[in-house]
Each structure stands twice: as structure tokens, then as C-alpha cells.
Design a protein around this motif. Structure first.
Motif, PDB file in Angstrom:
ATOM      1  N   GLN A   1      -9.671  -7.131  -5.501  1.00 14.80           N
ATOM      2  CA  GLN A   1      -8.880  -7.287  -6.882  1.00 14.80           C
ATOM      3  C   GLN A   1     -10.092  -8.057  -7.604  1.00 14.80           C
ATOM      4  O   GLN A   1     -10.767  -8.708  -7.262  1.00 14.80           O
ATOM      5  N   LEU A   2      -9.923  -7.489  -8.981  1.00 10.77           N
ATOM      6  CA  LEU A   2     -10.753  -8.405  -9.966  1.00 10.77           C
ATOM      7  C   LEU A   2      -9.745  -9.306 -10.487  1.00 10.77           C
ATOM      8  O   LEU A   2      -8.478  -9.272 -10.925  1.00 10.77           O
ATOM      9  N   LEU A   3     -10.437 -10.640 -10.463  1.00 13.78           N
ATOM     10  CA  LEU A   3      -9.666 -11.915 -10.837  1.00 13.78           C
ATOM     11  C   LEU A   3      -9.977 -12.197 -12.232  1.00 13.78           C
ATOM     12  O   LEU A   3     -10.961 -11.762 -12.821  1.00 13.78           O
ATOM     13  N   SER A   4      -9.220 -12.970 -12.809  1.00 15.63           N
ATOM     14  CA  SER A   4      -9.196 -13.485 -14.332  1.00 15.63           C
ATOM     15  C   SER A   4     -10.453 -14.227 -14.446  1.00 15.63           C
ATOM     16  O   SER A   4     -10.987 -14.194 -15.555  1.00 15.63           O
ATOM     17  N   ASP A   5     -11.111 -14.767 -13.492  1.00 14.91           N
ATOM     18  CA  ASP A   5     -12.489 -15.554 -13.969  1.00 14.91           C
ATOM     19  C   ASP A   5     -13.679 -14.741 -13.622  1.00 14.91           C
ATOM     20  O   ASP A   5     -14.671 -15.379 -13.537  1.00 14.91           O
ATOM     21  N   GLY A   6     -13.391 -13.419 -13.208  1.00 12.67           N
ATOM     22  CA  GLY A   6     -14.665 -12.605 -12.929  1.00 12.67           C
ATOM     23  C   GLY A   6     -14.986 -12.357 -11.360  1.00 12.67           C
ATOM     24  O   GLY A   6     -15.676 -11.511 -11.236  1.00 12.67           O
TER      25      GLY A   6
ATOM     26  N   VAL B   1       5.218  -1.786  -6.767  1.00 11.84           N
ATOM     27  CA  VAL B   1       4.753  -0.744  -7.325  1.00 11.84           C
ATOM     28  C   VAL B   1       4.549  -0.900  -8.781  1.00 11.84           C
ATOM     29  O   VAL B   1       3.658  -0.096  -9.263  1.00 11.84           O
ATOM     30  N   ARG B   2       5.686  -1.147  -9.540  1.00 12.18           N
ATOM     31  CA  ARG B   2       5.434  -1.133 -10.929  1.00 12.18           C
ATOM     32  C   ARG B   2       4.554  -2.277 -11.356  1.00 12.18           C
ATOM     33  O   ARG B   2       3.736  -1.809 -12.395  1.00 12.18           O
TER      34      ARG B   2
ATOM     35  N   PHE C   1      -9.468   4.721  -6.394  1.00 13.79           N
ATOM     36  CA  PHE C   1      -9.194   4.521  -7.673  1.00 13.79           C
ATOM     37  C   PHE C   1      -8.825   3.133  -7.806  1.00 13.79           C
ATOM     38  O   PHE C   1      -8.706   2.225  -7.102  1.00 13.79           O
ATOM     39  N   GLU C   2      -8.616   2.820  -9.092  1.00 13.57           N
ATOM     40  CA  GLU C   2      -8.085   1.622  -9.676  1.00 13.57           C
ATOM     41  C   GLU C   2      -7.197   1.405 -10.652  1.00 13.57           C
ATOM     42  O   GLU C   2      -7.067   2.373 -11.273  1.00 13.57           O
ATOM     43  N   THR C   3      -6.427   0.407 -10.671  1.00 14.03           N
ATOM     44  CA  THR C   3      -5.140   0.011 -11.625  1.00 14.03           C
ATOM     45  C   THR C   3      -5.243  -1.112 -12.284  1.00 14.03           C
ATOM     46  O   THR C   3      -5.808  -2.052 -11.677  1.00 14.03           O
ATOM     47  N   GLU C   4      -4.613  -1.361 -13.439  1.00 14.61           N
ATOM     48  CA  GLU C   4      -4.553  -2.648 -14.081  1.00 14.61           C
ATOM     49  C   GLU C   4      -3.221  -3.241 -13.299  1.00 14.61           C
ATOM     50  O   GLU C   4      -2.185  -2.761 -13.595  1.00 14.61           O
ATOM     51  N   GLU C   5      -3.429  -4.607 -13.302  1.00 15.64           N
ATOM     52  CA  GLU C   5      -2.070  -5.618 -12.877  1.00 15.64           C
ATOM     53  C   GLU C   5      -1.201  -5.420 -14.239  1.00 15.64           C
ATOM     54  O   GLU C   5      -1.606  -5.908 -15.296  1.00 15.64           O
TER      55      GLU C   5
ATOM     56  N   ARG D   1      -7.040  -6.720 -12.088  1.00 16.38           N
ATOM     57  CA  ARG D   1      -7.304  -5.095 -11.537  1.00 16.38           C
ATOM     58  C   ARG D   1      -7.425  -5.010 -10.064  1.00 16.38           C
ATOM     59  O   ARG D   1      -7.491  -5.984  -9.459  1.00 16.38           O
ATOM     60  N   HIS D   2      -6.722  -4.014  -9.629  1.00 12.75           N
ATOM     61  CA  HIS D   2      -6.521  -3.823  -8.173  1.00 12.75           C
ATOM     62  C   HIS D   2      -7.389  -2.251  -7.654  1.00 12.75           C
ATOM     63  O   HIS D   2      -7.601  -1.424  -8.507  1.00 12.75           O
ATOM     64  N   TYR D   3      -8.103  -2.462  -6.739  1.00 13.22           N
ATOM     65  CA  TYR D   3      -8.852  -1.377  -6.137  1.00 13.22           C
ATOM     66  C   TYR D   3      -7.994  -0.795  -5.010  1.00 13.22           C
ATOM     67  O   TYR D   3      -7.739  -1.568  -3.783  1.00 13.22           O
ATOM     68  N   TRP D   4      -7.982   0.540  -4.761  1.00  8.71           N
ATOM     69  CA  TRP D   4      -7.315   1.275  -4.061  1.00  8.71           C
ATOM     70  C   TRP D   4      -8.253   2.601  -3.275  1.00  8.71           C
ATOM     71  O   TRP D   4      -9.030   2.937  -3.875  1.00  8.71           O
ATOM     72  N   GLU D   5      -7.856   2.897  -2.140  1.00 11.20           N
ATOM     73  CA  GLU D   5      -8.177   3.994  -1.548  1.00 11.20           C
ATOM     74  C   GLU D   5      -7.226   4.525  -0.518  1.00 11.20           C
ATOM     75  O   GLU D   5      -6.425   3.950   0.087  1.00 11.20           O
ATOM     76  N   TRP D   6      -7.222   5.915  -0.307  1.00 14.10           N
ATOM     77  CA  TRP D   6      -6.461   6.519   0.842  1.00 14.10           C
ATOM     78  C   TRP D   6      -7.182   6.242   2.132  1.00 14.10           C
ATOM     79  O   TRP D   6      -8.456   6.962   2.208  1.00 14.10           O
ATOM     80  N   VAL D   7      -6.492   6.131   3.314  1.00 15.87           N
ATOM     81  CA  VAL D   7      -7.129   6.170   4.509  1.00 15.87           C
ATOM     82  C   VAL D   7      -6.136   7.047   5.337  1.00 15.87           C
ATOM     83  O   VAL D   7      -4.970   6.903   5.527  1.00 15.87           O
ATOM     84  N   ASP D   8      -6.549   7.648   6.422  1.00 13.25           N
ATOM     85  CA  ASP D   8      -6.088   8.366   7.545  1.00 13.25           C
ATOM     86  C   ASP D   8      -5.845   7.279   8.555  1.00 13.25           C
ATOM     87  O   ASP D   8      -6.526   6.263   8.933  1.00 13.25           O
TER      88      ASP D   8
END
Length: 231
Positions: free
Chosen positions: A96-101, A129-130, A186-190, A204-211
Motif C-alpha cells: 500500500q502507498l500511504l499518504s505520508d509517502g 471491493v468498492r 496492477f494497482e488501484t486508487e483507494e 494506493r493498493h498494489y495487487w497481483e494474481w497468484v496460483d
């Protein structure tokens, strides 16, 4: 798995100062000073907001605890959302990217959300999810995983070093229907956290798919690394 802790009375604090005064003698020295600066940690303001919003509760130690009053416990009910794609891979959050960097490393672990008072695990999962995958992420919540029994974990809080925590984890199954990449990272915005003076929020959140096999190998590696550090 250790048995659940006995119930304890929840505590309330009308002001930030009253919370600080209560915690200071009940935490290890310098614990409060590390909040907001230690890797992955949040601030006292964050904890005060969580308590005010009902996202967590604090419980007093038992009367038999040694002076200066034993250790307080932070209790949190969490919906953990196990999202799979069409090929059966599972979505995990890696950071996660935090507000303080600062970048907060995560697990990797499933999407998760603290439950609000009176909120069901399924409702908390849909809200997560939202807020974390964004309006474009289409995920269908299927319901509680397995028999629906919650799992209890007790450990020191990563967000608030030195503060013991009791997590009641409610696993929810879900499947992605579109709106997010279904392979790779991939990444998404909170979209759910609002800033407040002195609070650290997720940007921001950082994601990936794993088996499944890949995740098991990672878990074995983490356990081996932990054993090496302990040795």
C-alpha cells in the motif's frame, strides 16, 4: 490455533488525550513514539478514529494482571475476501502507498476490511471491493467460505507496534467478473479513506494474481525465513 480470549469490557475515550493517557503506562516504553514512523505503522489519531467509528475496540486487561495495569487488547472483526479469477488464481495485496509517502508491505494477503458495528462479513466484503478495487471492479460476493466459522488470531498489531491485537477473521468467497486485469500485477486508487489531521491514510493498493501452489511456496519461504531469524 489458540482458543478465543475471554470477553473483556470495551473501553471508550472522549478525547485523543484521554486515549494517550490510558495507553502510555500500559505499552512498552517508546511504543507510542514509534506509531506513524515504524514501517507499516499508523498514528494515535488513526486508532482514535477507529475507536470512534466502531472499526475496532479496546479491552481492559483482567483484574489479575500485574501492575501497572497489564496490557490492553485491540479487538477487530475483519472480512477477508478471497477473490478468484476465471482461471482459478487468487487476488492478493502486496503493498500500500500511504499518504505520508511510505510504502507498506503486505503479506501478500487477501483483500480485507475492518467490519463496522452490525455489518455482515458479506456487506463488509462488498464495501472493500468498492473502496479498494474502485468503481470499475466488478466482483461478485458468493458468501462465507467453508462452514462460515470465524478464525481467531492473537498477535501484536502491525499498525500499532507494542499493542496486542485480537483479530476475528471472517473469510468470504468472491469471483471477479471484470473491470480489473486478470493476470500479472496492477494497482488501484483507494476510494474509501478520508484524511484527518495527524492520521495516515492509504492512497494506493498494489495487487497481483497468484496460483494456489505459488502461494503455498511463498508461505513455506516466509516460515523458513522466520525460523532463520529466530535461530
Amino acid at each position: 490455533m489458540r482458543p478465543p480470549s475471554p470477553p473483556r469490557p470495551a473501553l471508550s475515550f472522549p478525547t485523543l488525550e484521554s486515549l494517550a493517557s490510558f495507553l502510555r503506562p500500559r505499552l512498552p516504553p517508546e511504543a507510542l513514539a514509534s506509531w506513524g514512523t515504524a514501517p507499516g505503522s499508523k498514528t494515535l489519531v488513526n486508532l482514535f478514529l477507529e475507536l470512534s467509528d466502531g472499526d475496532c475496540s479496546l479491552h481492559a486487561p483482567s483484574s489479575s494482571s500485574p501492575p501497572p495495569g497489564g496490557r490492553v487488547v485491540r479487538a477487530v472483526h475483519v472480512a477477508t475476501v478471497h477473490i478468484r479469477n476465471r482461471r482459478g488464481a487468487r487476488l492478493v495485496e502486496t503493498g500500500q502507498l500511504l499518504s505520508d509517502g511510505r510504502v507498506r508491505r503486505r503479506g501478500p494477503r487477501a483483500l480485507s476490511e475492518k467490519m463496522r458495528p452490525g455489518e455482515s462479513p458479506e456487506s463488509a466484503a462488498a464495501r472493500a471491493v468498492r473502496e479498494e478495487l474502485g468503481a470499475g471492479g466488478r466482483v461478485r460476493v458468493l458468501g462465507l467460505a467453508g462452514a462460515g466459522a470465524a478464525r481467531v488470531e492473537e498477535r501484536e498489531s502491525a499498525s500499532y507496534p507494542g499493542l496486542p491485537a485480537r483479530y476475528v477473521l471472517h473469510a468470504v468467497d468472491a469471483e471477479v467478473e471484470g473491470g480489473v486485469p486478470e493476470q500479472g500485477a496492477f494497482e488501484t486508487e483507494e476510494a474509501g479513506e478520508e484524511g484527518a489531521d495527524g492520521a495516515v491514510t492509504v492512497r494506493r493498493h498494489y495487487w497481483e494474481w497468484v496460483d494456489d501452489g505459488e502461494e503455498e511456496a511463498r508461505e513455506e519461504h516466509r516460515e523458513a525465513a522466520a525460523g532463520a531469524r529466530a535461530g
